[in-house]
Write a protein that holds these residues in place. Structure first.
Motif, PDB file in Angstrom:
ATOM      1  N   LEU A  45     -16.618  -0.448   8.557  1.00  0.00           N
ATOM      2  CA  LEU A  45     -17.347  -0.873   7.251  1.00  0.00           C
ATOM      3  C   LEU A  45     -17.145   0.236   6.435  1.00  0.00           C
ATOM      4  CD1 LEU A  45     -19.725  -2.382   6.625  1.00  0.00           C
ATOM      5  CD2 LEU A  45     -21.577  -0.888   7.220  1.00  0.00           C
ATOM      6  N   ARG A  46     -16.791   1.496   6.745  1.00  0.00           N
ATOM      7  CA  ARG A  46     -16.756   2.618   6.095  1.00  0.00           C
ATOM      8  C   ARG A  46     -15.338   2.755   5.513  1.00  0.00           C
ATOM      9  NH1 ARG A  46     -20.242   7.318   6.831  1.00  0.00           N
ATOM     10  NH2 ARG A  46     -18.365   8.824   7.020  1.00  0.00           N
ATOM     11  N   MET A  47     -14.578   1.848   6.061  1.00  0.00           N
ATOM     12  CA  MET A  47     -12.977   1.621   5.480  1.00  0.00           C
ATOM     13  C   MET A  47     -13.357   1.148   4.077  1.00  0.00           C
ATOM     14  SD  MET A  47     -10.660   0.244   8.496  1.00  0.00           S
ATOM     15  CE  MET A  47     -10.411   1.461   9.883  1.00  0.00           C
ATOM     16  N   VAL A  48     -13.999   0.270   3.849  1.00  0.00           N
ATOM     17  CA  VAL A  48     -14.339  -0.489   2.609  1.00  0.00           C
ATOM     18  C   VAL A  48     -14.600   0.296   1.507  1.00  0.00           C
ATOM     19  CG1 VAL A  48     -15.639  -2.209   1.511  1.00  0.00           C
ATOM     20  CG2 VAL A  48     -15.146  -2.498   3.934  1.00  0.00           C
ATOM     21  N   ASN A  49     -15.266   1.663   1.593  1.00  0.00           N
ATOM     22  CA  ASN A  49     -15.922   2.552   0.674  1.00  0.00           C
ATOM     23  C   ASN A  49     -14.817   3.810   0.602  1.00  0.00           C
ATOM     24  OD1 ASN A  49     -17.172   3.906   2.531  1.00  0.00           O
ATOM     25  ND2 ASN A  49     -19.387   3.828   1.629  1.00  0.00           N
ATOM     26  N   ARG A  50     -13.850   3.600   1.577  1.00  0.00           N
ATOM     27  CA  ARG A  50     -12.945   4.983   1.605  1.00  0.00           C
ATOM     28  C   ARG A  50     -13.301   6.042   2.552  1.00  0.00           C
ATOM     29  NH1 ARG A  50      -8.418   5.886  -2.735  1.00  0.00           N
ATOM     30  NH2 ARG A  50      -7.641   7.312  -0.622  1.00  0.00           N
ATOM     31  N   MET A  51     -14.750   5.904   2.903  1.00  0.00           N
ATOM     32  CA  MET A  51     -15.354   7.058   3.746  1.00  0.00           C
ATOM     33  C   MET A  51     -14.426   7.129   5.000  1.00  0.00           C
ATOM     34  SD  MET A  51     -17.601   8.488   2.036  1.00  0.00           S
ATOM     35  CE  MET A  51     -18.328   9.599   3.405  1.00  0.00           C
ATOM     36  N   VAL A  52     -13.626   6.376   5.363  1.00  0.00           N
ATOM     37  CA  VAL A  52     -12.760   6.515   6.272  1.00  0.00           C
ATOM     38  C   VAL A  52     -11.219   5.811   6.036  1.00  0.00           C
ATOM     39  CG1 VAL A  52     -11.985   5.515   8.746  1.00  0.00           C
ATOM     40  CG2 VAL A  52     -14.207   6.094   8.302  1.00  0.00           C
ATOM     41  N   GLU A  53     -10.482   6.594   6.228  1.00  0.00           N
ATOM     42  CA  GLU A  53      -9.043   5.950   5.734  1.00  0.00           C
ATOM     43  C   GLU A  53      -8.347   5.187   6.994  1.00  0.00           C
ATOM     44  OE1 GLU A  53      -7.777   5.888   2.645  1.00  0.00           O
ATOM     45  OE2 GLU A  53      -9.319   7.159   1.793  1.00  0.00           O
ATOM     46  N   PRO A  54      -7.839   3.945   7.023  1.00  0.00           N
ATOM     47  CA  PRO A  54      -7.349   3.234   8.041  1.00  0.00           C
ATOM     48  C   PRO A  54      -6.147   3.984   8.376  1.00  0.00           C
ATOM     49  CG  PRO A  54      -7.609   1.807   6.171  1.00  0.00           C
ATOM     50  CD  PRO A  54      -8.103   3.295   5.656  1.00  0.00           C
ATOM     51  N   SER A  55      -5.742   4.007   9.745  1.00  0.00           N
ATOM     52  CA  SER A  55      -4.519   4.795   9.977  1.00  0.00           C
ATOM     53  C   SER A  55      -3.170   3.717   9.751  1.00  0.00           C
ATOM     54  CB  SER A  55      -4.561   5.094  11.510  1.00  0.00           C
ATOM     55  OG  SER A  55      -6.035   5.730  12.003  1.00  0.00           O
ATOM     56  N   THR A  56      -3.666   2.522  10.017  1.00  0.00           N
ATOM     57  CA  THR A  56      -2.606   1.497   9.930  1.00  0.00           C
ATOM     58  C   THR A  56      -3.355   0.238   8.873  1.00  0.00           C
ATOM     59  OG1 THR A  56      -3.338   0.363  11.917  1.00  0.00           O
ATOM     60  CG2 THR A  56      -1.398   2.004  11.940  1.00  0.00           C
ATOM     61  N   GLY A  57      -2.410  -0.282   8.464  1.00  0.00           N
ATOM     62  CA  GLY A  57      -3.010  -1.642   7.520  1.00  0.00           C
ATOM     63  C   GLY A  57      -3.745  -1.273   6.392  1.00  0.00           C
ATOM     64  N   SER A  58      -4.230  -2.383   5.843  1.00  0.00           N
ATOM     65  CA  SER A  58      -4.925  -1.900   4.546  1.00  0.00           C
ATOM     66  C   SER A  58      -6.261  -2.639   4.009  1.00  0.00           C
ATOM     67  CB  SER A  58      -3.902  -2.108   3.160  1.00  0.00           C
ATOM     68  OG  SER A  58      -3.260  -3.523   3.438  1.00  0.00           O
ATOM     69  N   VAL A  59      -7.012  -2.410   3.274  1.00  0.00           N
ATOM     70  CA  VAL A  59      -8.184  -3.012   2.971  1.00  0.00           C
ATOM     71  C   VAL A  59      -8.015  -3.327   1.519  1.00  0.00           C
ATOM     72  CG1 VAL A  59     -10.642  -3.000   2.941  1.00  0.00           C
ATOM     73  CG2 VAL A  59      -9.669  -1.736   4.525  1.00  0.00           C
ATOM     74  N   LEU A  60      -8.274  -4.646   1.008  1.00  0.00           N
ATOM     75  CA  LEU A  60      -8.303  -5.193  -0.317  1.00  0.00           C
ATOM     76  C   LEU A  60      -9.523  -5.424  -0.952  1.00  0.00           C
ATOM     77  CD1 LEU A  60      -5.279  -5.662   1.282  1.00  0.00           C
ATOM     78  CD2 LEU A  60      -4.764  -7.041  -0.807  1.00  0.00           C
ATOM     79  N   ILE A  61      -9.810  -5.407  -2.072  1.00  0.00           N
ATOM     80  CA  ILE A  61     -10.909  -5.739  -2.817  1.00  0.00           C
ATOM     81  C   ILE A  61     -10.655  -6.571  -4.006  1.00  0.00           C
ATOM     82  CG2 ILE A  61     -13.061  -5.521  -4.056  1.00  0.00           C
ATOM     83  CD1 ILE A  61     -13.484  -2.832  -2.305  1.00  0.00           C
ATOM     84  N   ASP A  62     -10.928  -7.963  -4.034  1.00  0.00           N
ATOM     85  CA  ASP A  62     -10.397  -8.864  -4.919  1.00  0.00           C
ATOM     86  C   ASP A  62      -8.797  -8.704  -5.027  1.00  0.00           C
ATOM     87  OD1 ASP A  62     -12.927  -9.657  -5.314  1.00  0.00           O
ATOM     88  OD2 ASP A  62     -13.211  -8.157  -6.831  1.00  0.00           O
ATOM     89  N   GLU A  63      -7.908  -8.502  -3.973  1.00  0.00           N
ATOM     90  CA  GLU A  63      -6.604  -8.599  -4.159  1.00  0.00           C
ATOM     91  C   GLU A  63      -6.120  -7.049  -4.325  1.00  0.00           C
ATOM     92  OE1 GLU A  63      -4.839 -11.881  -4.015  1.00  0.00           O
ATOM     93  OE2 GLU A  63      -7.014 -12.511  -3.552  1.00  0.00           O
ATOM     94  N   GLU A  64      -7.049  -6.183  -4.557  1.00  0.00           N
ATOM     95  CA  GLU A  64      -6.459  -5.124  -5.004  1.00  0.00           C
ATOM     96  C   GLU A  64      -6.631  -4.033  -3.877  1.00  0.00           C
ATOM     97  OE1 GLU A  64      -8.569  -2.644  -7.977  1.00  0.00           O
ATOM     98  OE2 GLU A  64      -7.039  -1.400  -8.351  1.00  0.00           O
ATOM     99  N   ASP A  65      -5.355  -3.315  -3.269  1.00  0.00           N
ATOM    100  CA  ASP A  65      -5.433  -2.400  -2.448  1.00  0.00           C
ATOM    101  C   ASP A  65      -6.073  -1.210  -2.553  1.00  0.00           C
ATOM    102  OD1 ASP A  65      -5.033  -0.520  -0.430  1.00  0.00           O
ATOM    103  OD2 ASP A  65      -2.812  -1.214   0.011  1.00  0.00           O
ATOM    104  N   ILE A  66      -7.431  -0.869  -2.023  1.00  0.00           N
ATOM    105  CA  ILE A  66      -8.011   0.233  -2.634  1.00  0.00           C
ATOM    106  C   ILE A  66      -7.433   1.378  -2.160  1.00  0.00           C
ATOM    107  CG2 ILE A  66     -10.260  -1.421  -2.368  1.00  0.00           C
ATOM    108  CD1 ILE A  66     -10.949   0.378   0.296  1.00  0.00           C
TER     109      ILE A  66
END
Ligand SMILES: Nc1ncnc2c1ncn2[C@@H]1O[C@H](COP(=O)(O)OP(=O)(O)OP(=O)(O)O)[C@@H](O)[C@H]1O
Ligand SMILES: [Mg+2]
Lengths: 279, 245
Positions: A45-66
């Motif tokens: 959950l916290r990856m979505v608001n960047r309170m946690v930075e993923p070590s691998t992979g990425s999270v996108l909101i409306d196609e934009e890499d956050i």
């Protein structure tokens, strides 16, 4: 639309909370992350608001890499209801609710007015607004947390066991209220819980997680209940034990009626056609 | 015993307090020095301490530096600086600031560190910038300990500001050193009593301020916390000795 692309998280102390997780949450739908304690729900959950930075992979909101979006701005447009209310102890309840609108530049009066509207929505007496968080019960604090998450009218809502500390009756009431709000406002919601009934009530899609963020099963509530794909899932949903075996039954309106072993109805899953309509 | 009685008797005469070299003027000078030294200490050590508490960086260096500064003999330092700056207020100010700044610094970072990490995390998660977290969350919630540091610093300065007279400045050190040189024990004792009273007065002002602060429910100590998570204030009192209280 929120998209997890093969995200993983290993904390600095070496704990791998999430190995490799992918999920797409369509706009205006609710995804529920369901799983037992420590399986990585909060981390995801916290990856979505960047309170946690993923070590691998990425999270996108409306196609934009956050990973390229400024975190402070990102957080202000995402509502986040925290697992432990996370209220500011030195600010009055009403000002806690008004935090994000104030950060976004709303005047104090406007922000407070909005705050009182939200207190009503989450079923809090307006006179509690001038109290401090420490003077509220745990359940009341959680509702303040929900109100705060909604205050800036964000398109995306992250809710981490928002009703964990309220009694079952109020809990059901709040779930209904959230379902109603969602019907009206159509936000994109990621909802964390380890309560199966709550997941069935609120989720358009449910993701059952095992330790390490591994997906044990995912699908609509109906799919999950009808296909007993996985032993873990069946056990988790209580489908294998006589004591709490759930059954799903289609009603005439196409709704799914969920009942327990004794035939007591637990909840209703809205008709599938409804879902298909959603953008 | 006789000396004390005489000292008190002297304090009760109007003569002792009036005139340019009287206790009243000297007390005001003394308070003035205290305020200036405290102000300079705060101007240097508060931002630094808050920064250390906020970022968590440089804490080790700060502990070492404050320990070293506290170990310096103030009189020696004063003499040393006076060798360069000559007679006047500069040397005692430098010495007093070096004496007091460590307390302010320790109070500031201990105050920020005493704030419940979960509260700071929540503030960040709502979209506060680092600066907003510092000014709206960490400083207000850390204020009790930050004030403790200032309070301690003020007391240290008041007690030590008598040394200003040693290099020709004013303050209550004047009558004190005069008494010392002329073997006038009642004068020395009487002045000491005034220094003590001044310290008690300033301490009381800070004490009142802190008590008023504690009235705010979010800043209340553990004994007043109704329920819920108040780990922060419990740790705040545990950290208080580190700030020198
Ligand atoms: N900051 C951290 N540093 C190290 N390990 C962490 C950190 N945060 C979480 N973990 C570990 O990562 C794993 C997943 O934690 P997470 O909080 O995501 O679980 P969760 O599914 O939300 O659990 P719960 O239902 O109990 O809230 C756990 O093993 C946890 O101990
Ligand atoms: Mg969690």
């Amino acid at each position: 639309m929120i998209e997890f692309r093969q995200v993983g998280k290993t904390y600095p102390d070496g704990t791998t909370a999430v190995e490799e997780f992918s999920l797409t949450v369509p706009s205006r739908s609710t995804a529920v992350l369901l799983g037992s304690s420590g399986c990585g729900k909060t981390t995801l959950l916290r990856m979505v608001n960047r309170m946690v930075e993923p070590s691998t992979g990425s999270v996108l909101i409306d196609e934009e890499d956050i990973s390229g979006v400024e975190p402070v701005a990102l957080r202000r447009r995402i509502g986040y209801v925290m697992q432990h209310s996370g209220l500011l102890p030195h600010r009055r309840v009403i000002d806690n609710i008004a935090t994000v609108p104030r950060l976004n530049g709303a005047s104090r009066a406007d922000a407070r007015k909005r705050g009182y509207e939200l207190m009503e929505i989450v079923g809090l007496d307006a006179k509690l607004g001038l109290r401090y968080p420490g003077q509220l019960s745990g359940g009341q604090q959680q509702r303040v947390g929900v109100a705060r998450g909604l205050a800036a009218d964000p398109n995306i809502l992250l809710m981490d066991e928002p009703f964990g500390a309220v009694d079952p009756l109020v809990r059901v009431e709040l779930q209904r209220e959230l379902a109603r709000v969602q019907e009206e406002l159509k936000k994109t919601i990621i909802f964390v819980t380890h309560d199966i009934d709550e997941a069935l009530t609120l989720g358009d899609q449910i993701v059952v997680l095992k330790t390490g963020g591994a997906v044990a099963a995912s699908g609509t509530p109906a799919e999950l209940l009808s296909n007993r794909q996985d032993e873990f899932v069946s056990r988790f949903l209580g489908l294998d034990s006589g004591a709490r075996s759930l059954s799903a039954e289609k009603t005439d309106d196409g709704e799914l009626l969920i009942s327990d072993a004794q035939g007591r109805p637990l909840g209703v899953v809205p008709a599938q056609t409804d879902r298909a309509d959603r953008p | 015993m006789n000396n004390i009685v005489e000292a008190v008797r002297w304090l009760l005469t109007a003569d002792a307090w009036s005139g340019t070299g009287g206790l009243w003027v000297r007390s005001m000078e003394h308070l003035g020095y205290t305020l200036i030294a405290l102000g300079i200490s705060a101007a240097i050590a508060l931002p630094l301490g808050l920064l250390i508490g906020h970022t968590g960086k440089g804490r080790g260096a700060a502990v070492v530096a404050t320990g070293a500064a506290r170990a310096l003999p103030t009189l020696g330092l004063l003499t040393l600086v006076a060798l360069f700056t000559g007679i006047g207020l500069t040397a005692p100010m430098v010495a007093l600031v070096i004496l007091a700044a460590p307390s302010v610094l320790a109070g500031a970072y201990a105050g920020v560190e005493s704030v419940n990490p979960a509260t700071v995390d929540a503030a960040r998660a709502q979209g506060m910038s680092g600066w907003q977290v510092l000014t709206r969350v960490e400083i207000p919630l850390g204020l009790p300990l930050i004030l403790s540091g200032l309070r301690l610093a003020a007391l240290q300065i008041i007690a030590t500001a008598t040394l200003a007279a040693y290099v020709g400045a004013g303050g209550l050190g004047r009558p004190l050193f005069l008494g010392l040189r002329t073997y006038d024990y009642p004068l020395m004792l009487g002045t000491s009593i005034v220094v003590i009273l001044l310290a008690i007065l300033v301490d009381a002002v800070f004490g009142t301020g802190q008590r008023l602060l504690r009235r705010i429910p979010g800043l209340a100590g553990p004994q007043r916390a109704p329920r819920g998570q108040r780990r922060d204030s419990r740790r705040a009192t545990a950290a208080a000795p580190a700030a020198g209280r």
